[in-house]
Motif scaffolding. Structure first.
Motif, PDB file in Angstrom:
ATOM      1  N   GLY A 165      86.291  25.051  65.457  1.00  0.00           N
ATOM      2  CA  GLY A 165      87.189  24.511  64.447  1.00  0.00           C
ATOM      3  C   GLY A 165      88.571  25.132  64.437  1.00  0.00           C
ATOM      4  N   TYR A 166      89.016  25.669  65.578  1.00  0.00           N
ATOM      5  CA  TYR A 166      90.343  26.300  65.600  1.00  0.00           C
ATOM      6  C   TYR A 166      91.455  25.287  65.336  1.00  0.00           C
ATOM      7  CZ  TYR A 166      89.845  24.803  70.513  1.00  0.00           C
ATOM      8  OH  TYR A 166      89.596  24.080  71.650  1.00  0.00           O
ATOM      9  N   VAL A 167      91.281  24.039  65.736  1.00  0.00           N
ATOM     10  CA  VAL A 167      92.303  23.019  65.464  1.00  0.00           C
ATOM     11  C   VAL A 167      92.389  22.756  63.961  1.00  0.00           C
ATOM     12  CG1 VAL A 167      93.055  20.650  65.892  1.00  0.00           C
ATOM     13  CG2 VAL A 167      91.964  21.972  67.723  1.00  0.00           C
ATOM     14  N   GLU A 168      91.215  22.574  63.339  1.00  0.00           N
ATOM     15  CA  GLU A 168      91.182  22.329  61.897  1.00  0.00           C
ATOM     16  C   GLU A 168      91.779  23.509  61.126  1.00  0.00           C
ATOM     17  OE1 GLU A 168      87.723  19.953  63.651  1.00  0.00           O
ATOM     18  OE2 GLU A 168      88.769  21.827  64.038  1.00  0.00           O
ATOM     19  N   PHE A 213      91.631  36.570  58.994  1.00  0.00           N
ATOM     20  CA  PHE A 213      90.698  36.177  60.052  1.00  0.00           C
ATOM     21  C   PHE A 213      89.735  35.111  59.552  1.00  0.00           C
ATOM     22  CE2 PHE A 213      88.606  39.919  58.113  1.00  0.00           C
ATOM     23  CZ  PHE A 213      87.348  39.411  57.835  1.00  0.00           C
ATOM     24  N   THR A 214      89.291  34.272  60.487  1.00  0.00           N
ATOM     25  CA  THR A 214      88.278  33.274  60.186  1.00  0.00           C
ATOM     26  C   THR A 214      87.034  33.570  60.997  1.00  0.00           C
ATOM     27  OG1 THR A 214      87.697  30.909  60.281  1.00  0.00           O
ATOM     28  CG2 THR A 214      89.287  31.696  61.901  1.00  0.00           C
ATOM     29  N   THR A 215      85.872  33.407  60.364  1.00  0.00           N
ATOM     30  CA  THR A 215      84.602  33.755  60.999  1.00  0.00           C
ATOM     31  C   THR A 215      83.945  32.588  61.730  1.00  0.00           C
ATOM     32  OG1 THR A 215      83.416  33.251  58.955  1.00  0.00           O
ATOM     33  CG2 THR A 215      84.158  35.524  59.265  1.00  0.00           C
ATOM     34  N   ALA A 216      84.551  31.414  61.679  1.00  0.00           N
ATOM     35  CA  ALA A 216      83.921  30.228  62.261  1.00  0.00           C
ATOM     36  C   ALA A 216      83.869  30.325  63.787  1.00  0.00           C
ATOM     37  CB  ALA A 216      84.681  28.971  61.845  1.00  0.00           C
ATOM     38  N   ASN A 221      88.232  26.348  74.418  1.00  0.00           N
ATOM     39  CA  ASN A 221      87.407  25.800  75.485  1.00  0.00           C
ATOM     40  C   ASN A 221      87.199  24.295  75.398  1.00  0.00           C
ATOM     41  OD1 ASN A 221      85.902  26.904  73.189  1.00  0.00           O
ATOM     42  ND2 ASN A 221      84.109  26.006  74.172  1.00  0.00           N
ATOM     43  N   TYR A 222      87.365  23.686  74.199  1.00  0.00           N
ATOM     44  CA  TYR A 222      87.223  22.226  74.102  1.00  0.00           C
ATOM     45  C   TYR A 222      88.550  21.531  73.826  1.00  0.00           C
ATOM     46  CZ  TYR A 222      86.761  23.442  69.102  1.00  0.00           C
ATOM     47  OH  TYR A 222      86.952  23.936  67.835  1.00  0.00           O
ATOM     48  N   GLY A 223      89.650  22.263  73.960  1.00  0.00           N
ATOM     49  CA  GLY A 223      90.962  21.646  73.875  1.00  0.00           C
ATOM     50  C   GLY A 223      91.358  21.238  72.470  1.00  0.00           C
TER      51      GLY A 223
END
Length: 353
Positions: free
Chosen positions: A38-41, A32-35, A62-64
């Motif tokens: 930055g899901y694309v990165e 898991f990531t806590t950010a 939500n921001y594509g």
């Protein structure tokens, strides 16, 4: 049409949710990531190869998606897990939706499941092997795929993300060689923005090839998997340490430590995502860092070497970086940023070399 999707863990847990992305079945170690963004990165970060990525933040997409945010040329994670996916994108610069992004690279996604439950389970039990399926499959068959996959310590992941030949970037006076164990695009961009050429070498490039190129510094990049499997890379790094300034990041930190006889081990959970507090033992400063690693240098194994521990993680006390007592060599386990000065220090060493 949204179909049922399933997630299975090696302890027998099965969760059912809704599918998005590509219709297939994938296996990997759940991380898991806590950010909060930055899901694309994260999805395109080579360090997530071999992992099924789960976001703690409850709403993603939500921001594509835009190619400008890619950290490699494709999605590297094996599958994606989220509490909820936004279908109404609100961003003037997006090029595709998160669902379209996963479909493009044939990666499955599961949503509408309890990611908080999964996070707490991982924190208690440690990293778990996992499978995600967006196709019709029985619970028994899905659990069988989990059971039959190799542990991540036995996988050779770096060859899957490293460059397959030397690649060059920039047209400046100084050049850094990067041993590519899974380097991110932002790292290359950072050097170019500071007028440093990049010569990107495969993870198994010989030390002589790097020396013959005539570089002014060496970086060993971050990347996925077990450092103990990269014996050839370690042997080549060892021949380069006293030739020019050296910098190691994450997996690169672990590989350089091994050249001095230090040991590494797999962590119970690993450090992934944002807001990891790291204390600098020299200045006393506390950095809030981004990290993505499941292995670590055993800090006690640095005793008796020419390496000096320089940073520790304040959550669990694990090692986060070291420097050589004489050579212009330093490393960090976390992802350095423009704000912390580590890149600037290394770039200045290259320019002065």
């Amino acid at each position: 049409m949204v179909n049922e999707a399933k997630l299975a863990l090696e302890d027998g847990t099965i969760l059912k949710g809704k599918s998005f992305g590509f219709e297939t079945t994938a296996v990997g170690e759940l991380a898991f990531t806590t950010a909060m963004s930055g899901y694309v990165e994260s999805l395109t970060n080579p360090s997530f190869k071999g992992h099924i990525l789960m976001s703690n933040y409850p709403l993603e997409g939500n921001y594509g998606v835009s190619e400008e945010w890619y950290q490699s040329d494709k999605i590297q994670a094996e599958a994606y897990v989220a509490r909820e996916i936004c279908t109404q994108v609100s961003n003037w610069g997006f090029k595709k939706t998160l669902d379209e992004f996963l479909n493009e690279f044939e990666v499955p996604g599961i949503m509408d499941i309890d990611t908080r439950f999964l996070t707490l389970k991982l924190r208690e039990e440690g990293a778990l092997k996992c499978a995600v399926s967006t196709e019709e499959i029985s619970d028994e068959d899905l659990l069988g795929k989990v059971a039959n996959q190799k542990d991540i310590i036995d996988l050779d992941l770096v060859p899957l993300v490293s460059t397959d030949g030397v690649k060059t970037f920039g047209d400046f006076n100084k050049t850094v060689a990067i041993i590519d164990c899974g380097v991110k695009k932002s790292v290359i961009d950072n050097f170019l923005e500071n007028e440093i050429n990049v010569a990107l070498f495969p993870y198994n490039a010989s030390y002589q090839d790097i020396l013959d190129y005539g570089v002014d510094g060496l970086m060993v990049s971050d990347g996925p998997g077990n450092p103990e499997r990269l014996t050839e890379t370690v042997a080549n790094i060892e021949q380069l340490l006293n030739k020019f300034p050296v910098f190691g990041v994450s997996l690169g930190n672990e590989l350089i430590a091994k050249t001095f006889g230090a040991t590494t081990s797999k962590m119970k959970l690993g450090h992934r995502g944002a807001n990891q507090p790291v204390k600098d033992l020299v200045t006393g400063q506390v950095l809030i860092t981004t990290q993505n690693h499941g292995f670590v240098v055993d800090k006690d194994s640095l005793n008796g070497t020419d390496l000096e521990l320089t940073q520790i993680n304040l959550n669990d006390g694990t090692s986060e970086g070291f420097k050589h007592k004489e050579l212009p060599l330093r490393t960090v386990q976390f992802e350095p940023s423009a704000a912390d000065g580590f890149f600037d220090e290394f770039i200045q060493l290259i320019k002065d070399y």
